[in-house]
Design a protein around this motif. Structure first.
Motif, PDB file in Angstrom:
ATOM      1  N   HIS A  45       0.750  -1.217  -0.020  1.00  0.00           N
ATOM      2  CA  HIS A  45      -0.140   0.115   0.042  1.00  0.00           C
ATOM      3  C   HIS A  45       0.952   1.251   0.026  1.00  0.00           C
ATOM      4  O   HIS A  45       0.491   2.140  -0.538  1.00  0.00           O
ATOM      5  CB  HIS A  45      -1.026  -0.034   1.307  1.00  0.00           C
ATOM      6  N   ARG A  77      -0.521   7.193  -9.523  1.00  0.00           N
ATOM      7  CA  ARG A  77      -0.781   5.957  -9.348  1.00  0.00           C
ATOM      8  C   ARG A  77      -1.593   5.094 -10.509  1.00  0.00           C
ATOM      9  O   ARG A  77      -1.312   4.177 -10.844  1.00  0.00           O
ATOM     10  CB  ARG A  77      -1.669   5.712  -8.093  1.00  0.00           C
TER      11      ARG A  77
ATOM     12  N   TYR B 377     -15.278  -2.334  -1.648  1.00  0.00           N
ATOM     13  CA  TYR B 377     -14.137  -2.671  -2.218  1.00  0.00           C
ATOM     14  C   TYR B 377     -13.865  -2.167  -3.570  1.00  0.00           C
ATOM     15  O   TYR B 377     -12.781  -1.796  -4.028  1.00  0.00           O
ATOM     16  CB  TYR B 377     -13.951  -4.270  -2.109  1.00  0.00           C
ATOM     17  N   ASP B 378     -15.078  -2.010  -4.243  1.00  0.00           N
ATOM     18  CA  ASP B 378     -15.143  -1.365  -5.738  1.00  0.00           C
ATOM     19  C   ASP B 378     -14.337   0.096  -5.565  1.00  0.00           C
ATOM     20  O   ASP B 378     -13.708   0.424  -6.191  1.00  0.00           O
ATOM     21  CB  ASP B 378     -16.558  -1.500  -6.048  1.00  0.00           C
ATOM     22  N   VAL B 381     -10.953   0.051  -5.079  1.00  0.00           N
ATOM     23  CA  VAL B 381     -10.062  -0.552  -6.118  1.00  0.00           C
ATOM     24  C   VAL B 381     -10.386   0.695  -7.175  1.00  0.00           C
ATOM     25  O   VAL B 381      -9.192   0.788  -7.606  1.00  0.00           O
ATOM     26  CB  VAL B 381     -10.868  -1.871  -6.820  1.00  0.00           C
ATOM     27  N   THR B 384      -7.349   2.689  -6.330  1.00  0.00           N
ATOM     28  CA  THR B 384      -6.000   2.366  -6.828  1.00  0.00           C
ATOM     29  C   THR B 384      -5.773   2.244  -8.276  1.00  0.00           C
ATOM     30  O   THR B 384      -4.728   2.344  -8.583  1.00  0.00           O
ATOM     31  CB  THR B 384      -5.983   0.590  -6.306  1.00  0.00           C
ATOM     32  N   ILE B 470      -8.971   3.807   1.509  1.00  0.00           N
ATOM     33  CA  ILE B 470      -8.635   2.894   0.642  1.00  0.00           C
ATOM     34  C   ILE B 470      -7.785   1.633   1.328  1.00  0.00           C
ATOM     35  O   ILE B 470      -8.003   0.506   1.487  1.00  0.00           O
ATOM     36  CB  ILE B 470      -7.627   3.210  -0.491  1.00  0.00           C
ATOM     37  N   ALA B 471      -6.697   2.265   2.134  1.00  0.00           N
ATOM     38  CA  ALA B 471      -5.782   1.078   2.698  1.00  0.00           C
ATOM     39  C   ALA B 471      -6.622   0.423   3.829  1.00  0.00           C
ATOM     40  O   ALA B 471      -6.469  -0.725   3.787  1.00  0.00           O
ATOM     41  CB  ALA B 471      -4.586   1.967   3.367  1.00  0.00           C
ATOM     42  N   LEU B 474      -8.754  -2.192   2.011  1.00  0.00           N
ATOM     43  CA  LEU B 474      -8.377  -3.354   1.402  1.00  0.00           C
ATOM     44  C   LEU B 474      -7.457  -3.992   2.532  1.00  0.00           C
ATOM     45  O   LEU B 474      -7.506  -5.527   2.418  1.00  0.00           O
ATOM     46  CB  LEU B 474      -7.085  -2.652   0.365  1.00  0.00           C
ATOM     47  N   ALA B 475      -7.182  -3.679   3.640  1.00  0.00           N
ATOM     48  CA  ALA B 475      -6.698  -4.319   4.678  1.00  0.00           C
ATOM     49  C   ALA B 475      -7.749  -5.312   5.305  1.00  0.00           C
ATOM     50  O   ALA B 475      -7.226  -6.421   6.254  1.00  0.00           O
ATOM     51  CB  ALA B 475      -6.099  -3.266   5.909  1.00  0.00           C
ATOM     52  N   GLU B 477      -9.637  -7.160   3.738  1.00  0.00           N
ATOM     53  CA  GLU B 477      -9.768  -8.428   2.686  1.00  0.00           C
ATOM     54  C   GLU B 477      -9.671  -9.688   3.286  1.00  0.00           C
ATOM     55  O   GLU B 477      -8.833 -10.015   4.293  1.00  0.00           O
ATOM     56  CB  GLU B 477      -8.737  -8.213   1.499  1.00  0.00           C
TER      57      GLU B 477
END
Lengths: 212, 477
Positions: A45, A77, B377-378, B381, B384, B470-471, B474-475, B477
Motif C-alpha cells: 500500500h 498511481r 471494495y469497488d 479499487v 487504486t 482505501i488502505a 483493502l486491509a 480483505e
C-alpha cells in the motif's frame, strides 16, 4: 528503479512496518515474504501511494511519492502503478472490456481498444471480452485482474498473494503470466506472499518480521 | 467508460432496486403533475365560464348552488323566480345587461337552456352552421353536444325531464336543430340553447298531456329537484327508476293540490298559452319583455347580471337579497369559496404526493447507502486505479441524479398520460374537456425539485464514498 529509504509506518504510535532500504531495478522481480501481520500488505500500500509512510521516503522512477499532493498522487498511481489484489475485486457491474476501459479512463488516458484486445489476447481472454466477471472462472478472473493492472503500461506492478489458494499448476501459470506482462511493460514487479513455492523464481527477496 | 457510464452500469446491475426508486419518485411527480394540470385547466375553465357575469340572481337557497347551476350548469337549480320580478330587476339603473335562463330539461344529459342570444354572445360563441334559434322549439347546439349526439341542422330531438339522463321525454314538443355553435371551450359547448318561451311551451304541453291542464314549470322543477336529489344520493339504477317515477307522480299530484285553489291563475295561464301559440309575431321575439301579459305567471330560473359600473357591487346584491323571493350571488365570491372547498382536497393530495417524493428520496438514500456497503471494495479499487476522492463523490452523486432525472422524466410523462386518461373519463362523465397534452412551465420547476431531491438524498452517501480509506478497506480483505 524503485527505492525505499528508512521507511517506517506507525499505527497509533505502534510501528507496524520498518524497511531500512530496498532497491528494485527497473525490470527486477522482488518477493516480499513474512508471516501474517508482518506488514507485507502495508508495504504494498505504501508503494502504491495509498498509504503515506509515517517517515522515510519512497521513490518510483525518480518521483518521491511524499512530494505529490493527493490528486497528483492519484494520477501518478493510475499511470505508473498496477495492482493485483488478493481478492481481485473486478467491477462486477462491468464487462471484462469495460473493466479495462475504466482503468484507462481513471488514469486519464485516451481509450485504446487495440491495447485492450492485445493484452486480453496475450492472457488468453480474447473470446471473453464482453463477459461479466461472475461469468468467468477464478483463473480467468485472475487473468483479467492482471490485465487491468498492466493495461496502462505501469512502471511498477504490485501483486498481493497472487498464488495463495492455487494448486501448483495454476500457481505456476499465474506467476508466469505476471512475469510475462511485467517483462512486456518493462515494469518492476513486487509480489507480497507467504507462498514459499514461488520463492526461487525471484531476483530479490525481502523478508519482513513483525515489529515489536 | 467514464463515470456516467459506470454509474449507469451500477444502476443496471441492481435493476429491481433502481426501478423501485425510479417508480417511487415518478409516482410522486406524476401525482403532482396530474393535480397541477387538472386544477389549472379547471380553474381556467371556471374563469372562462364566469366571464362577463357580475351577479347571478335566482331563487333563495345556497348561493354556491345557484352559481353551480346557473353559471357552470353542474348542480340543480335552487328553484325558479317569478318572471315579473326578473323583469322589474332588469330595469334597475345599475344593471347594464341581464340574461334570463330557464332550465328544467335536458337532452342526453346536456342541459336545455331557455335564454336570449346575448347568452352565447357573452362567451363569444360563433355559429359553425345554421342560425341561432328564432322561433319557439328551435334550438342551437353547443359543439360538445353535437360531437356526442351526432345531431345535424334540420334534425329533431325531444328533451327529457330533469337535468340528468333518464327523465321522461317531451315527445309532444320536439325541438328542431337550426344551428350549431363552433367550440368555445366554455360551458356553452355542452348546452342546448333555445328561447325561454320554448321551455315554457314544452312544459305547458307536458302539463296538458299529463294533467289535461296548464301547469307551470315550477311543479316540474319540484319533481326534477327531487329526482336529482335521489341521483345525488346514488341510489341503484333499478330502484332509482321506479322510485323516480313514483316521486315524479307524487310531485305532480302534490303540485296539483297546491294549485287547486289557484283556479283563476290556471285559467290565466291557459289563456296566456293560447295567446302565445296564436300570435305568430311573438314566436319571433327573443326578448322575454315581449310577453308582458304572461309575466304574471311565468317563471325563469335565473338572471345573469352585468353591472353598469363596479360601484353596483356595493349595493345591488343587498338590494336584491332584501326582496323576499330573490337571491343574488356573486360568482367571483362563490367561485373563491368553491376553490377553497376543492382546494382542501387538492392540498391533501398534493401533501400526499410530497410524502411520496420524500419517501422516494429516503429510498434513494437507503439504496445508495446500501450500495456503498456492497461496493466498498469497488470504491477502494477505483482509487487504486487512479480515481481521486472527487471522482468517487461525483460517481455517487451521478447515480442519485440519474435516478432522480429518470424518475422525474417518467413522472412527467406518467402525469400527462394520467391527466389525459382522467380527462377522457371526465369528459365522458362530466362533459368537461381536460387534456393531458398541455404543459405548464411549473413542470420545469417540479422536475428541478425532483432532481434536487435526488441530489440531496445522495449527498451523504457521496460524502461517505469521498472519505473512503482505501488502505483500511483493502486491509480488511
Amino acid at each position: 528503479m524503485i527505492e525505499i529509504h528508512d521507511m517506517e509506518q506507525r499505527y497509533q504510535q505502534r510501528v507496524v512496518l520498518r524497511v531500512a532500504s530496498l532497491r528494485v531495478p527497473k525490470t527486477g522481480r522482488t518477493i516480499v515474504m513474512g508471516r501474517s501481520g508482518s506488514g507485507k500488505s502495508t508495504l504494498l500500500h505504501a508503494l502504491a501511494g495509498i498509504l503515506r509512510p509515517t517517515s522515510g521516503s519512497i521513490a518510483i522512477e525518480g518521483t518521491l511519492l511524499q512530494t505529490l499532493s493527493g490528486a497528483a498522487l492519484d494520477r501518478f498511481r493510475g499511470r505508473n502503478i498496477g495492482i493485483v489484489l488478493q481478492r481481485l475485486h473486478l467491477i462486477r457491474a462491468l464487462s471484462v472490456r469495460d473493466n479495462l476501459r475504466l482503468a484507462q479512463h481513471l488514469a486519464g488516458l485516451a481509450p485504446d481498444e487495440a491495447r485492450i484486445e492485445q493484452v486480453l489476447a496475450g492472457l488468453g481472454l480474447a473470446q471473453r471480452l464482453e463477459a461479466k466477471p461472475h461469468e468467468l472462472s477464478y483463473g480467468q478472473q485472475q487473468r483479467v485482474a492482471i490485465a487491468r493492472a498492466v493495461i496502462n503500461r505501469p512502471k511498477l506492478i504490485l501483486a498481493d498473494e497472487p498464488t495463495s489458494n492455487l494448486d501448483d499448476d495454476n500457481c505456476a501459470e499465474a506467476i508466469k503470466l505476471l512475469f510475462d506482462q511485467a517483462r512486456d511493460c518493462g515494469a518492476a514487479l513486487v509480489v507480497a506472499t507467504h507462498d514459499s513455492r514461488i520463492r526461487p523464481l525471484f531476483d530479490q527477496e525481502l523478508v519482513l518480521e513483525a515489529c515489536a | 467508460m467514464n463515470l456516467l457510464q459506470l454509474a449507469l452500469a451500477y444502476l443496471r446491475a441492481r435493476p429491481l432496486n433502481t426501478l423501485l426508486n425510479i417508480f417511487l419518485l415518478a409516482l410522486g411527480v406524476a401525482m403532482i403533475v396530474v393535480l397541477m394540470l387538472f386544477t389549472r385547466q379547471m380553474e381556467e375553465r371556471l374563469q372562462r365560464d364566469l366571464r362577463g357575469i357580475d351577479l347571478v340572481v335566482g331563487a333563495k337557497g345556497s348561493p354556491l348552488q345557484l352559481i353551480l347551476s346557473s353559471v357552470y350548469h353542474l348542480d340543480i337549480p335552487t328553484g325558479n323566480i317569478p318572471l315579473r320580478d326578473a323583469e322589474e330587476l332588469r330595469k334597475h339603473p345599475q344593471i347594464k345587461n341581464a340574461i334570463p335562463l330557464a332550465l328544467g330539461d335536458s337532452y342526453h344529459g346536456y342541459r336545455i337552456v331557455g335564454t336570449e342570444h346575448a347568452y352565447p354572445a357573452l362567451y363569444g360563441a360563433k355559429l359553425a352552421q345554421g342560425t341561432l334559434w328564432q322561433a319557439p322549439l328551435e334550438a342551437t347546439l353547443g359543439a360538445e353536444v353535437v360531437r356526442t349526439s351526432k345531431l345535424k341542422v334540420g334534425d329533431q330531438f325531444t328533451g327529457a325531464h330533469g337535468l340528468g339522463e333518464g327523465g321522461g321525454e317531451h315527445e309532444q314538443t320536439p325541438y328542431k336543430v337550426v344551428g350549431i355553435l363552433a367550440p368555445t371551450d366554455s360551458v356553452i359547448d355542452r348546452l342546448v340553447l333555445t328561447g325561454v318561451e320554448s321551455v315554457w311551451r314544452v312544459h305547458e304541453h307536458h302539463g296538458d298531456h299529463d294533467e289535461g291542464g296548464a301547469e307551470g314549470e315550477h311543479e316540474d322543477h319540484a319533481a326534477q329537484e327531487e329526482h336529482h336529489a335521489n341521483e345525488a344520493h346514488g341510489e341503484p339504477d333499478e330502484e332509482h327508476t321506479s322510485e323516480r317515477t313514483e316521486k315524479h307522480a307524487d310531485a305532480h299530484a302534490e303540485a296539483h293540490e297546491t294549485h287547486a285553489a289557484e283556479g283563476a291563475a290556471e285559467v290565466d295561464r291557459a289563456k296566456a298559452k293560447s295567446e302565445n301559440t296564436a300570435l305568430p309575431d311573438m314566436t319571433q321575439q327573443r326578448e322575454i319583455t315581449a310577453l308582458p301579459d304572461m309575466t304574471q305567471q311565468r317563471e325563469i330560473t335565473a338572471l345573469l347580471v352585468q353591472y353598469k359600473s363596479s360601484f353596483a357591487a356595493v349595493g345591488l346584491p343587498r338590494f336584491i337579497n332584501s326582496k323576499s323571493a330573490l337571491q343574488a350571488a356573486s360568482p367571483a365570491m362563490e367561485s373563491a369559496r368553491l376553490y377553497q372547498l376543492v382546494g382542501f382536497g387538492v392540498d391533501t393530495l398534493r401533501a400526499f404526493a410530497g410524502v411520496l417524493i420524500f419517501s422516494a428520496a429516503l429510498s434513494v438514500f437507503i439504496a445508495l447507502t446500501n450500495a456503498l456497503q456492497e461496493r466498498r471494495y469497488d470504491l477502494a479499487v477505483l482509487r487504486t486505479l487512479g480515481a481521486g476522492q472527487g471522482s468517487l463523490l461525483r460517481l455517487i452523486l451521478t447515480e442519485g441524479i440519474l435516478l432522480a432525472v429518470v424518475g422525474a422524466l417518467l413522472g412527467l410523462v406518467l402525469g400527462h398520460i394520467g391527466t389525459e386518461v382522467l380527462g377522457r373519463w371526465f369528459e365522458a362523465t362530466r362533459h368537461v374537456h381536460i387534456t393531458g397534452w398541455t404543459w405548464s412551465p411549473t413542470e420545469l420547476w417540479l422536475a428541478a425539485m425532483a432532481i434536487a431531491v435526488g441530489l440531496l438524498a445522495s449527498i451523504v452517501p457521496a460524502f461517505v464514498a469521498y472519505r473512503t480509506d482505501i488502505a483500511a478497506t483493502l486491509a480488511k480483505e
